[in-house]
Design a protein around this motif. Structure first.
Motif, short mmCIF file in Angstrom:
data_model
loop_
_atom_site.label_atom_id
_atom_site.label_comp_id
_atom_site.label_asym_id
_atom_site.label_seq_id
_atom_site.Cartn_x
_atom_site.Cartn_y
_atom_site.Cartn_z
N THR A 159 -3.66 27.55 63.14
CA THR A 159 -2.92 28.82 63.12
C THR A 159 -3.78 29.96 62.58
N GLU A 160 -4.51 29.70 61.51
CA GLU A 160 -5.38 30.74 60.96
C GLU A 160 -6.48 31.13 61.95
N ARG A 161 -7.04 30.15 62.63
CA ARG A 161 -8.07 30.45 63.63
C ARG A 161 -7.50 31.29 64.78
N LEU A 162 -6.29 30.97 65.20
CA LEU A 162 -5.66 31.73 66.29
C LEU A 162 -5.38 33.17 65.86
N LEU A 163 -4.99 33.35 64.64
CA LEU A 163 -4.69 34.69 64.15
C LEU A 163 -5.92 35.57 64.06
N HIS A 164 -7.10 34.96 64.00
CA HIS A 164 -8.35 35.72 63.91
C HIS A 164 -8.98 35.99 65.27
N ARG A 184 -2.20 24.43 59.79
CA ARG A 184 -2.55 25.68 59.13
C ARG A 184 -3.92 26.18 59.58
#
Length: 83
Positions: free
Chosen positions: A77-82, A74
């Motif tokens: 994934t959150e870091r990639l989305l930013h 998670r």
């Protein structure tokens, strides 16, 4: 007179005409390759944790290991989305 019939230069032509752009493109590609390699390594690390295969020895993953692996997925994934 209109340039409607003239073909737009392709990116390789533009890069050859502008060495700074070529250097910038090379740096960007190198950075992108580094990010891809780091993500691949992180994915392998996460999978090893998920399967309890840390430190080179297979083992059954307990609930805490599974929770930690899900949290790590998670976070990545959150870091990639930013980006």
């Amino acid at each position: 007179m209109s340039d409607e019939g003239a073909a737009a230069p392709n990116s390789a032509t533009v890069l050859r005409r502008h060495p700074q752009r070529q250097a910038s493109a090379a740096v960007f590609e190198e950075a992108a390759d580094g990010i891809a390699a780091a993500l691949t390594e992180r994915r392998h690390s996460l999978r090893a944790g998920w399967h309890g295969e840390e430190e080179g020895r297979p083992a059954e993953a307990d609930t805490e290991q599974l929770r930690a692996a899900l949290q790590a997925y998670r976070d990545v994934t959150e870091r990639l989305l930013h980006i």
